[in-house]
Design a protein around this motif. Sequence first.
Motif, short mmCIF file in Angstrom:
data_model
loop_
_atom_site.label_atom_id
_atom_site.label_comp_id
_atom_site.label_asym_id
_atom_site.label_seq_id
_atom_site.Cartn_x
_atom_site.Cartn_y
_atom_site.Cartn_z
N THR A 21 -5.36 9.72 -84.25
CA THR A 21 -5.30 11.07 -83.69
C THR A 21 -4.40 11.07 -82.47
N PRO A 22 -3.36 11.91 -82.43
CA PRO A 22 -2.49 11.93 -81.26
C PRO A 22 -3.21 12.45 -80.02
N VAL A 23 -2.79 11.95 -78.86
CA VAL A 23 -3.38 12.35 -77.59
C VAL A 23 -2.26 12.82 -76.67
N LEU A 24 -2.42 14.01 -76.09
CA LEU A 24 -1.47 14.55 -75.12
C LEU A 24 -2.09 14.41 -73.74
N LEU A 25 -1.42 13.67 -72.86
CA LEU A 25 -1.92 13.44 -71.50
C LEU A 25 -1.21 14.37 -70.52
N LEU A 26 -1.97 15.19 -69.83
CA LEU A 26 -1.44 16.12 -68.83
C LEU A 26 -1.89 15.66 -67.44
N HIS A 27 -0.96 15.66 -66.52
CA HIS A 27 -1.27 15.17 -65.17
C HIS A 27 -1.94 16.23 -64.31
N GLU A 28 -2.46 15.78 -63.18
CA GLU A 28 -3.13 16.66 -62.22
C GLU A 28 -2.11 17.39 -61.35
N LEU A 29 -2.57 18.39 -60.61
CA LEU A 29 -1.71 19.15 -59.70
C LEU A 29 -1.08 18.19 -58.70
N GLY A 31 0.82 15.71 -59.49
CA GLY A 31 1.02 14.41 -60.11
C GLY A 31 2.19 14.40 -61.07
N SER A 32 2.23 13.39 -61.92
CA SER A 32 3.27 13.25 -62.94
C SER A 32 2.73 12.37 -64.06
N SER A 33 3.55 12.12 -65.05
CA SER A 33 3.12 11.25 -66.15
C SER A 33 2.78 9.84 -65.66
N GLU A 34 3.30 9.48 -64.51
CA GLU A 34 2.98 8.17 -63.91
C GLU A 34 1.48 8.02 -63.64
N SER A 35 0.77 9.13 -63.51
CA SER A 35 -0.67 9.09 -63.26
C SER A 35 -1.41 8.39 -64.40
N ALA A 38 -1.75 3.34 -66.32
CA ALA A 38 -2.74 2.31 -66.68
C ALA A 38 -3.52 2.67 -67.94
N VAL A 39 -3.67 3.97 -68.22
CA VAL A 39 -4.51 4.42 -69.33
C VAL A 39 -3.74 4.49 -70.65
N ALA A 40 -2.49 4.92 -70.62
CA ALA A 40 -1.70 5.14 -71.84
C ALA A 40 -1.65 3.91 -72.75
#
Length: 66
Positions: A21-29, A31-35, A38-40
Amino acid sequence: MPYADTGAVSLFFEEAGSGGTPVLLLHELGGSSESWRAVAPLLAADRRVVAVDLRCAGRSEKPPGG
């Protein structure tokens, strides 16, 4: 580096993994994809992971004006 052109701005994104299942990761206010650095890789072990820099954040385009 991959960018998606929306017609209004270019958005930076990173991809990892495949299948499942694909997962789309959205950062916090503010932030950026760098957030998600460690999780990706953990999620990518069994699925496709996409982390995006939203408009005006990270490496995505910051258009002039409002």
